[in-house]
Design a protein around this motif. Structure first.
Motif, PDB file in Angstrom:
ATOM      1  N   ASP A  46      -7.263  25.493  32.982  1.00 46.94           N
ATOM      2  CA  ASP A  46      -8.310  24.664  33.580  1.00 46.94           C
ATOM      3  C   ASP A  46      -9.694  25.294  33.464  1.00 46.94           C
ATOM      4  O   ASP A  46     -10.697  24.588  33.401  1.00 46.94           O
ATOM      5  N   ASP A  55      -6.104  27.637  42.288  1.00 50.77           N
ATOM      6  CA  ASP A  55      -4.774  28.241  42.424  1.00 50.77           C
ATOM      7  C   ASP A  55      -4.619  29.349  41.405  1.00 50.77           C
ATOM      8  O   ASP A  55      -4.398  29.082  40.236  1.00 50.77           O
ATOM      9  N   ARG A 128       8.459  32.411  28.088  1.00 54.90           N
ATOM     10  CA  ARG A 128       9.380  31.646  28.924  1.00 54.90           C
ATOM     11  C   ARG A 128       8.708  30.434  29.568  1.00 54.90           C
ATOM     12  O   ARG A 128       9.324  29.696  30.315  1.00 54.90           O
ATOM     13  N   ASP A 130       6.537  26.741  29.947  1.00 51.17           N
ATOM     14  CA  ASP A 130       6.866  25.400  29.476  1.00 51.17           C
ATOM     15  C   ASP A 130       6.104  24.960  28.226  1.00 51.17           C
ATOM     16  O   ASP A 130       6.710  24.545  27.244  1.00 51.17           O
ATOM     17  N   ASN A 134      -0.086  26.365  28.698  1.00 53.21           N
ATOM     18  CA  ASN A 134       0.090  27.159  29.915  1.00 53.21           C
ATOM     19  C   ASN A 134       0.390  28.622  29.625  1.00 53.21           C
ATOM     20  O   ASN A 134       0.791  29.364  30.514  1.00 53.21           O
ATOM     21  N   ASP A 174      15.545  24.031  30.122  1.00 53.01           N
ATOM     22  CA  ASP A 174      15.114  23.472  31.400  1.00 53.01           C
ATOM     23  C   ASP A 174      14.642  22.022  31.218  1.00 53.01           C
ATOM     24  O   ASP A 174      13.485  21.771  30.885  1.00 53.01           O
ATOM     25  N   PHE A 184       1.438  16.615  32.605  1.00 50.76           N
ATOM     26  CA  PHE A 184       0.246  17.210  31.996  1.00 50.76           C
ATOM     27  C   PHE A 184      -0.400  16.239  31.011  1.00 50.76           C
ATOM     28  O   PHE A 184      -1.617  16.114  30.945  1.00 50.76           O
ATOM     29  N   ARG A 187      -2.227  13.575  33.108  1.00 51.62           N
ATOM     30  CA  ARG A 187      -3.337  14.086  33.907  1.00 51.62           C
ATOM     31  C   ARG A 187      -4.523  14.498  33.042  1.00 51.62           C
ATOM     32  O   ARG A 187      -5.668  14.244  33.363  1.00 51.62           O
ATOM     33  N   ARG A 216      15.561  19.415  42.348  1.00 52.40           N
ATOM     34  CA  ARG A 216      14.552  19.696  41.317  1.00 52.40           C
ATOM     35  C   ARG A 216      13.956  18.397  40.788  1.00 52.40           C
ATOM     36  O   ARG A 216      12.748  18.293  40.561  1.00 52.40           O
TER      37      ARG A 216
HETATM   38  P1  ATP Z   1      -0.965  22.441  38.633  1.00 52.88           P
HETATM   39  O1  ATP Z   1      -2.381  22.350  38.296  1.00 52.88           O
HETATM   40  O2  ATP Z   1      -0.258  21.119  38.745  1.00 52.88           O
HETATM   41  O3  ATP Z   1      -0.615  23.390  39.746  1.00 52.88           O
HETATM   42  P2  ATP Z   1       0.203  24.439  37.030  1.00 52.88           P
HETATM   43  O4  ATP Z   1       0.074  24.676  35.568  1.00 52.88           O
HETATM   44  O5  ATP Z   1      -0.329  25.454  37.956  1.00 52.88           O
HETATM   45  O6  ATP Z   1      -0.371  23.028  37.292  1.00 52.88           O
HETATM   46  P3  ATP Z   1       2.756  24.728  38.328  1.00 52.88           P
HETATM   47  O7  ATP Z   1       3.807  23.697  38.433  1.00 52.88           O
HETATM   48  O8  ATP Z   1       2.079  25.193  39.557  1.00 52.88           O
HETATM   49  O9  ATP Z   1       1.726  24.147  37.277  1.00 52.88           O
HETATM   50  O10 ATP Z   1       3.368  25.953  37.554  1.00 52.88           O
HETATM   51  C1  ATP Z   1       2.658  27.168  37.361  1.00 52.88           C
HETATM   52  C2  ATP Z   1       2.962  27.742  35.989  1.00 52.88           C
HETATM   53  O11 ATP Z   1       4.335  28.101  35.904  1.00 52.88           O
HETATM   54  C3  ATP Z   1       2.666  26.743  34.884  1.00 52.88           C
HETATM   55  O12 ATP Z   1       1.436  27.012  34.279  1.00 52.88           O
HETATM   56  C4  ATP Z   1       3.829  26.861  33.940  1.00 52.88           C
HETATM   57  O13 ATP Z   1       3.480  27.502  32.759  1.00 52.88           O
HETATM   58  C5  ATP Z   1       4.885  27.668  34.676  1.00 52.88           C
HETATM   59  N1  ATP Z   1       6.046  26.807  34.934  1.00 52.88           N
HETATM   60  C6  ATP Z   1       6.261  26.023  36.008  1.00 52.88           C
HETATM   61  N2  ATP Z   1       7.417  25.361  35.907  1.00 52.88           N
HETATM   62  C7  ATP Z   1       7.961  25.731  34.730  1.00 52.88           C
HETATM   63  C8  ATP Z   1       9.172  25.392  34.043  1.00 52.88           C
HETATM   64  N3  ATP Z   1      10.032  24.501  34.543  1.00 52.88           N
HETATM   65  N4  ATP Z   1       9.383  25.980  32.857  1.00 52.88           N
HETATM   66  C9  ATP Z   1       8.529  26.864  32.357  1.00 52.88           C
HETATM   67  N5  ATP Z   1       7.379  27.216  32.928  1.00 52.88           N
HETATM   68  C10 ATP Z   1       7.079  26.659  34.112  1.00 52.88           C
END
Ligand code: ATP
Length: 436
Positions: A46, A55, A128, A130, A134, A174, A184, A187, A216
């Motif tokens: 972001d 966050d 590891r 997603d 990220n 997963d 994503f 959004r 989940r």
């Molecule tokens: P948001 O802005 O919605 O909080 P975020 O990217 O911070 O988006 P989160 O769901 O808080 O998303 O997850 C934090 C991080 O953890 C993500 O950036 C992602 O890379 C990793 N992550 C979360 N869930 C998974 C998953 N199921 N598999 C792999 N990586 C994951």
């Protein structure tokens, strides 16, 4: 070797001063403890997209819990460690939170050549995750403050507005990532990379997504419904075959399209009423999503999602009754019937707000909206001013008679027949005499 880019200037320009200061403090702690500290994930994504995100997730190449506890002690924060995961949450005195994770220590096989081993372990940790967008990591240690590490082409995918998995087995590892991909994509107004979309569809076809556990699945669904505008994401879920993975009866047809559009209007309208009543909009979207299901199917979904009893009771238990009452109001309006405040109150009192809003969206009738708005803004909080004890003093016997009397007084107040407490007492006396 990862692509590197210096973001120190960009970071200072885009982030509020106190956030930059926090990043520096974290880097300094890392220096003192001799470990590398990186901000990772959504925060870095972001930052590059210039979207606000406070966050912060950091990764410690070493013992994250020890880092968090030391940092917490120095800065007066509470620390909640999770030993099993090697993670900790740091809570600042002002309530802000910071997630700390450890890269896995087993990659420290030769302590002599620390930097490369550290780097390799950070890379492995990010592998590891997603999606490539990220996986970006921002170094916070003083000498390399603001250096962006890009191991998997995350920057290019951000530029190309692409959601891409890191490897072919990602959805197999997963399957909840299928929902995250859509979240994503919608959004950020990105697109799934075609190969990634193919992998997602294969995972659905292979039945992997429908086998995701209830908790989940619920978690991912809630996150989607909490997005600013969930309609597009739900549509996309339908398009990619994810809705039947929740329940075989779920569809997104033209009637859903209309209901969702109407609900968007109803929620916007509700916001403008500026009521204090807490509302979780996702629950209203949930109701809209389940609109086509009959009662047994509805129950199946709630069980499938392991929905907490209380929530289920609140939004499912009253569904039928709430819709029937709104229907009743609608028909009365259709006949041109006058509806008194007390009638309106009796019909709507105690109905969960999300059901009222869902029912409004379903009816699509402006006149009904006006009535519900009148109820919510003018009637819902009205109370009788006379207490039970005062009624007993007047001679009303204890027990159900008190309640009946209070209801009659409240009705009279709602209909504007009485205003002051004296008038209410007076009416009570009259009613008692009539009943003798
Ligand atoms: P948001 O802005 O919605 O909080 P975020 O990217 O911070 O988006 P989160 O769901 O808080 O998303 O997850 C934090 C991080 O953890 C993500 O950036 C992602 O890379 C990793 N992550 C979360 N869930 C998974 C998953 N199921 N598999 C792999 N990586 C994951």
């Amino acid at each position: 070797e990862p692509k590197q880019r210096d973001l120190a200037t960009l970071l200072r320009r885009r982030l509020p001063a106190d956030s930059v200061q926090l990043l520096e403090l974290l880097g300094n702690s890392g220096d003192e403890q001799g470990v590398a500290v990186h901000a990772v994930g959504g925060f870095v994504r972001d930052l590059l997209l210039d979207l606000p995100n406070l966050d912060l997730d950091i990764t410690i190449e070493g013992d994250g819990i020890f880092f968090a506890e030391t940092f917490g002690e120095q800065h007066g924060c509470r620390v909640r460690p999770h030993q099993a995961f090697g993670t900790a949450v740091v809570v600042f005195p002002d309530g802000r939170k910071l997630d700390v994770a450890s890269t896995r220590l087993e990659y420290y096989d030769s302590p002599g050549v620390l930097p490369t081993v550290e780097r390799a372990s950070l890379r492995h940790d990010l592998y590891r995750r997603d999606f490539t967008i990220n996986t970006l990591a921002l170094c916070l240690n003083h000498d390399r403050f603001g250096v962006l590490l890009d191991f998997f082409g995350g920057q290019k995918d951000l530029q190309d507005k692409t959601v891409r998995v890191l490897h072919n087995l990602s959805f197999v590892e997963d399957p909840t990532r299928a929902f995250r991909a859509i979240r994503f994509e919608q959004r950020l107004s990105f697109q799934l990379d075609p190969h990634t979309e193919g992998l997602l569809r294969s995972a659905v076809r292979a039945g992997l997504v429908e086998r995701v556990g209830g908790k989940r699945l619920m978690g991912e669904l809630i996150q989607i419904l909490k997005e600013q505008e969930p309609t597009l994401a739900v549509k996309r879920m339908a398009q990619l075959g994810l809705l039947p993975c929740i329940h075989t009866g779920l569809r997104f047809g033209p009637d859903s399209e209309q209901l969702f559009a109407e609900l968007e209007r109803v929620l916007a309208w509700y916001q403008l009423l500026y009521l204090e009543t807490p509302l979780e909009p996702w629950t209203v979207w949930f109701l809209a999503l389940m609109d086509r299901l009959d009662s047994p199917q509805y129950l199946e979904v709630c069980q499938r999602l392991m929905m907490p009893e209380r929530l289920m009771e609140r939004i499912f238990g009253h569904r039928h009754k709430a819709l029937k009452r709104l229907q009743h109001l609608r028909q009365a309006l259709g006949r041109g019937q006058e509806i008194s405040n007390s009638q309106l109150y009796t019909l709507l009192h105690g109905m969960p707000l999300e059901l009222l809003l869902y029912g409004l969206a379903r009816s699509g009738q402006d006149e009904l909206r006006r009535l519900v708005s009148h109820y919510l803004t003018r009637l819902a909080e009205v109370k009788s001013l006379v207490s039970g004890t005062e009624l007993q003093d007047l001679g009303v016997p204890r027990g159900p008679a008190i309640r009946t009397m209070k209801e009659r007084l409240l009705s009279a107040r709602l209909d504007g027949l009485i205003a002051s407490k004296d008038e209410e007492l007076e009416l009570a006396r009259q009613l008692i005499v009539e009943q003798l």
